[in-house]
Design an enzyme around this catalytic site. Sequence first.
Site, PDB file in Angstrom:
ATOM      1  N   ASP A  13       0.878  -1.258   0.088  1.00 22.90           N
ATOM      2  CA  ASP A  13       0.080   0.156  -0.031  1.00 22.90           C
ATOM      3  C   ASP A  13       0.829   1.154   0.102  1.00 22.90           C
ATOM      4  OD1 ASP A  13      -2.244  -1.706   0.224  1.00 22.90           O
ATOM      5  OD2 ASP A  13      -1.934  -1.818   2.455  1.00 22.90           O
ATOM      6  N   LYS A  16       2.075   2.211  -5.145  1.00 29.22           N
ATOM      7  CA  LYS A  16       2.781   1.612  -6.349  1.00 29.22           C
ATOM      8  C   LYS A  16       2.043   1.915  -7.590  1.00 29.22           C
ATOM      9  CE  LYS A  16       3.497  -2.466  -4.384  1.00 29.22           C
ATOM     10  NZ  LYS A  16       2.958  -2.317  -3.094  1.00 29.22           N
ATOM     11  N   GLY A  40      -4.142  -4.767  -4.235  1.00 27.67           N
ATOM     12  CA  GLY A  40      -5.254  -4.023  -5.009  1.00 27.67           C
ATOM     13  C   GLY A  40      -4.293  -2.694  -5.384  1.00 27.67           C
ATOM     14  N   HIS A  41      -4.586  -2.362  -6.876  1.00 25.62           N
ATOM     15  CA  HIS A  41      -4.024  -1.102  -7.098  1.00 25.62           C
ATOM     16  C   HIS A  41      -4.845  -0.068  -7.679  1.00 25.62           C
ATOM     17  CE1 HIS A  41       0.418  -3.051  -8.171  1.00 25.62           C
ATOM     18  NE2 HIS A  41       0.125  -3.280  -6.964  1.00 25.62           N
ATOM     19  N   GLN A 218       2.289  -6.072  -2.878  1.00 28.22           N
ATOM     20  CA  GLN A 218       2.619  -6.222  -1.690  1.00 28.22           C
ATOM     21  C   GLN A 218       4.007  -5.250  -1.443  1.00 28.22           C
ATOM     22  OE1 GLN A 218       1.817  -9.689  -2.604  1.00 28.22           O
ATOM     23  NE2 GLN A 218      -0.193  -8.713  -2.451  1.00 28.22           N
TER      24      GLN A 218
HETATM   25  P1  IMP Z   1      -2.383 -12.937   2.386  1.00 27.26           P
HETATM   26  O1  IMP Z   1      -1.299 -12.231   1.291  1.00 27.26           O
HETATM   27  O2  IMP Z   1      -3.647 -12.775   1.833  1.00 27.26           O
HETATM   28  O3  IMP Z   1      -2.155 -14.221   2.602  1.00 27.26           O
HETATM   29  O4  IMP Z   1      -2.206 -12.013   3.572  1.00 27.26           O
HETATM   30  C1  IMP Z   1      -0.982 -12.057   4.503  1.00 27.26           C
HETATM   31  C2  IMP Z   1      -0.581 -10.586   5.021  1.00 27.26           C
HETATM   32  O5  IMP Z   1      -0.419  -9.915   3.956  1.00 27.26           O
HETATM   33  C3  IMP Z   1      -1.845 -10.086   5.595  1.00 27.26           C
HETATM   34  O6  IMP Z   1      -1.207  -9.108   6.891  1.00 27.26           O
HETATM   35  C4  IMP Z   1      -2.383  -9.186   4.705  1.00 27.26           C
HETATM   36  O7  IMP Z   1      -3.032  -8.083   5.396  1.00 27.26           O
HETATM   37  C5  IMP Z   1      -1.223  -8.676   3.927  1.00 27.26           C
HETATM   38  N1  IMP Z   1      -1.354  -8.193   2.480  1.00 27.26           N
HETATM   39  C6  IMP Z   1      -1.549  -9.042   1.397  1.00 27.26           C
HETATM   40  N2  IMP Z   1      -1.648  -8.447   0.322  1.00 27.26           N
HETATM   41  C7  IMP Z   1      -1.452  -7.172   0.694  1.00 27.26           C
HETATM   42  C8  IMP Z   1      -1.519  -5.747  -0.054  1.00 27.26           C
HETATM   43  O8  IMP Z   1      -1.502  -5.984  -1.400  1.00 27.26           O
HETATM   44  N3  IMP Z   1      -1.436  -4.761   0.723  1.00 27.26           N
HETATM   45  C9  IMP Z   1      -1.141  -4.818   2.009  1.00 27.26           C
HETATM   46  N4  IMP Z   1      -0.907  -5.764   2.727  1.00 27.26           N
HETATM   47  C10 IMP Z   1      -1.422  -6.907   2.039  1.00 27.26           C
END
Ligand code: IMP
Length: 419
Positions: A13, A16, A40-41, A218
């Site tokens: 977040d 990017k 999510g972009h 991420q």
């Molecule tokens: P997962 O990727 O759904 O398995 O989540 C694992 C961790 O990564 C959690 O803390 C999510 O909130 C975090 N996370 C996954 N994708 C994103 C992203 O695009 N932005 C911010 N945090 C993310």
Amino acid sequence: MAGVAIIGLQWGDEGKGKITDYYAGKVDCVVRYQGGNNAGHTVIVKGKEYKFHLMPSGVIQGKKVIIGNGVVVDPSVLIEEIESVEKNGINVDLMISERAHVIMPYHRLLDGAGEKALGNKKIGTTGRGIGPCYTDKIARTGIRMGELVNENMFKERVAEIMKVKKPVFDAYGIEIDEDKMIEEYASYGKKLAPYVGNVSYYLNSIIDEKNVLFEGAQGVLLDIDHGTYPYVTSSNPSAGGIFSGTGVPPKKIEKIIGVLKAYTTRVGMGPMPTEDNTEYGEYMAKKGHEYGTTTGRKRRTGWLDLVAAKYAVMLNGIDEIAITKLDVLDGLDKIKVCTGYEYDGRVTDEFPFSSKILEKVKPIYEEFDGWDRVEGIKRYEELPKNAKRYLDFISEWLNVPISIISTGPAREDTIHNPS
Ligand code: IMP
């Protein structure tokens, strides 16, 4: 002519999407190499907002977009994104790696069940089945896009792995209607078949002549290897992920741009030393609209952490930094930056391996005077003195030049190549 990569230096977040969108205009092709629709972009172009979870954001500029083998693909989400872009009159020029793994319905169910079993130690995942899909990839019980788009292969593969997965489903009380699942997914396979191909051969055939942008999802601190384990995602957002996630060799990446938000946010559980639960954190969260693009969850918010950022810069060999959301700090009387951690009576600027340690560190702060307004400023010279001081400090501390400063959500609110 070569590869340029954009990588988030925090917990995701960082903004990017906007930086990728800027570079996407200059390249021939945009590639995603890891993650899935947990990302999510958001990109705003001429007042119109586009949200993508899987598709590289260059798609709205009519660029060739590529989903590499390191990505996990939820086919229904991808089909929806393709259709929504096409509905806006934009041609989708997409290639998906036949080696990318498919998120199956049971992966989403296992994600939820796993979190429930962890109770108050849960990760706070996005619930999109990301972890369980990567688990199957590593356990060699996954299904890949090349199989999904070939009905016979798909059926054969499902039959093979169901035997292994059955005890896991039973343990979690998950029931799968295999015939229904096969029918639904085979129909997705038919729709996606025209896009599936050998991404590694394709990218290697163009990388010497064309400009290719690698878009990380991420951030480095969520990296499965280098992040705040176990509070991480299940892939490698770091630069290393580019090579394993696309088949492009390291020598072909010429420049790595790190995206750093002017403060810190984190969604989900896990340590965050600079989290600020006072009115300052609240101010930044509110002004920065810090709610997840994917889950709508409120993001935890706090000050910029230069210990973490320096670690991220080191791991990725960052050449340039793009500072985002500087305008969110407008109007604060003071701004803090963390430059060290105190732990066990000692001060360190090293990022610890254990989340248990990171939970206990006390951040050491430098304090800066705030400024009135940078919002919408497009020339470096027009920035308030205190904002320049803040940026100089970051650049010097990290020993990396700042090449972009974002002063608002719109594409136009950007300072390029500040001196
Ligand atoms: P997962 O990727 O759904 O398995 O989540 C694992 C961790 O990564 C959690 O803390 C999510 O909130 C975090 N996370 C996954 N994708 C994103 C992203 O695009 N932005 C911010 N945090 C993310």
